[in-house]
Design an enzyme around this catalytic site. Sequence first.
Site, mmCIF file in Angstrom:
data_model
loop_
_atom_site.group_PDB
_atom_site.id
_atom_site.type_symbol
_atom_site.label_atom_id
_atom_site.label_comp_id
_atom_site.label_asym_id
_atom_site.label_seq_id
_atom_site.Cartn_x
_atom_site.Cartn_y
_atom_site.Cartn_z
ATOM 1 N N ALA A 1 0.829 -1.201 0.000
ATOM 2 C CA ALA A 1 0.000 0.000 0.000
ATOM 3 C C ALA A 1 0.863 1.251 0.000
ATOM 4 O O ALA A 1 0.500 2.266 -0.610
ATOM 5 C CB ALA A 1 -0.926 -0.013 1.206
ATOM 6 N N GLU B 1 -2.911 -3.070 -7.366
ATOM 7 C CA GLU B 1 -3.372 -4.208 -6.564
ATOM 8 C C GLU B 1 -2.498 -4.249 -5.319
ATOM 9 O O GLU B 1 -1.334 -4.639 -5.378
ATOM 10 C CB GLU B 1 -3.248 -5.504 -7.370
ATOM 11 C CG GLU B 1 -3.776 -6.727 -6.666
ATOM 12 C CD GLU B 1 -3.565 -7.981 -7.486
ATOM 13 O OE1 GLU B 1 -3.175 -9.002 -6.899
ATOM 14 O OE2 GLU B 1 -3.772 -7.947 -8.711
#
Length: 473
Positions: free
Chosen positions: A209, A230
């Site tokens: 992230a 993703e």
Amino acid sequence: MTTLKSFDPVDGTLVWEGEVADSEVVSAALLRARKAFAHWGSLPVETRTKAAERYRSALEVRKDALAETIARETGKPLWETRTEVASMIGKVGISIAAQAERAGEKRTDMPFGQAVLRHRPHGVMAVLGPFNFPGHLPNGHIVPALLAGNTVVFKPSEMTPATGALMAECWAEALADHPHVFQCIQGGRETGEALVAGAIDGLLFTGSAGAGAHFRRVFADRPDVILALELGGNNPLVAWDGDVDEAASVVVQSAFITTGQRCSCARRLIVPDTAFGSALVEAVAALADRIVIGAWNETPEPWIGPLISDAAAAAAKARFDGLVTRGAQVIRPFTGVEGRSAAFVTPAMLDVTGVFVPDEEIFAPVLQVSRVPDFDAAMEAANNTRFGLSAGLVSADDALWERFLVECRAGVVNRNRPTTGAAGSMPFGGLGESGNHRPSAYYAADYCAYPVASFEATDASGNAGALNGKLRP
């Protein structure tokens, strides 16, 4: 010349070494990809489909070598890497079907012609691969991108370059008559930065992230570049009722498979503060104690192997210790495995009930347990995250499942099955910090091409009549 090396996390032996692509090499690769796109993107989809099928055949021939290479670079047991290669092979057929269904050509007859929907490739796609599934995850970007007519420049994770090199061999065989349509460049952060800063039309990325947030900032002023992210998740698993042993099995498979190195692994176990909840936590801990941990090539075959590196294990241990410092109670400690490299660790569990813990993904076999008084509190806890990749409910209560489906904010929501379960024929992606609303898997076709809507007729007849009575004499 700068050299890149990868090592087996089991024993530190050298797996692969090769030259790092510097900025000049990256620029040259992008230029070749741009020139190749002019031809590749204009070919019929049937031609590109045949190339993908040749790639599938090349994977079949090399499946054993590829499975062993992935095992050596990641430490994952052979049973899992064989499954990964099988998923790569299966992805070709799934991507062909998705391309036809979601990005094909559709015609609708209209009073004065036809409405036509077509899809066009973006151009040059950069693909950055992760280390945990170094074949399957980038493969899920590459195959649909090439089918759509894009060209691809792929940089594998610097931890798993050998896997990327084998994939490149397969594509070289499949695209022998189409040079530079697919290129693989090797390197670490600097190589990746050069690729991202180059003349690309899309970045397809699977990873953390934190890296995803960085790319959002980098491309804020480059709206012409398609960005498909993703990313990870701080995924909740609510285990509420049912058979304790069956529920424990779901939890263990959700939290500890791949040594916790799946973005869809359950990081947070939410249970009722009841006898069932206590019994379940005890059963999960007991089952975790029985997990066979070992090297990828050992007999009997282990269920999990090491983390990707000694450094990864040290970082995860520091995060675990930080939770203990905050007041978390240790159910199972985060320790090494005697006689093994420092990358080997045991599944760990913490009770964090009533403790403020950071909303972060620990990419390791660490499970945080929260006990709640009722299902309202369970839903609040499940959604108390900036992530939104996967979530799960263990319950026989249909009403609770219907509520969970409506209220839970995640892209993959499973019932009575591990949070890591996902079908290649379905979309895969998440909300919030887990992605950017461009799910992969079956929906990868959506971000690999853009739609072109046309209203057309074979001649211009009928247009003048539309103005009759509406013009001055």
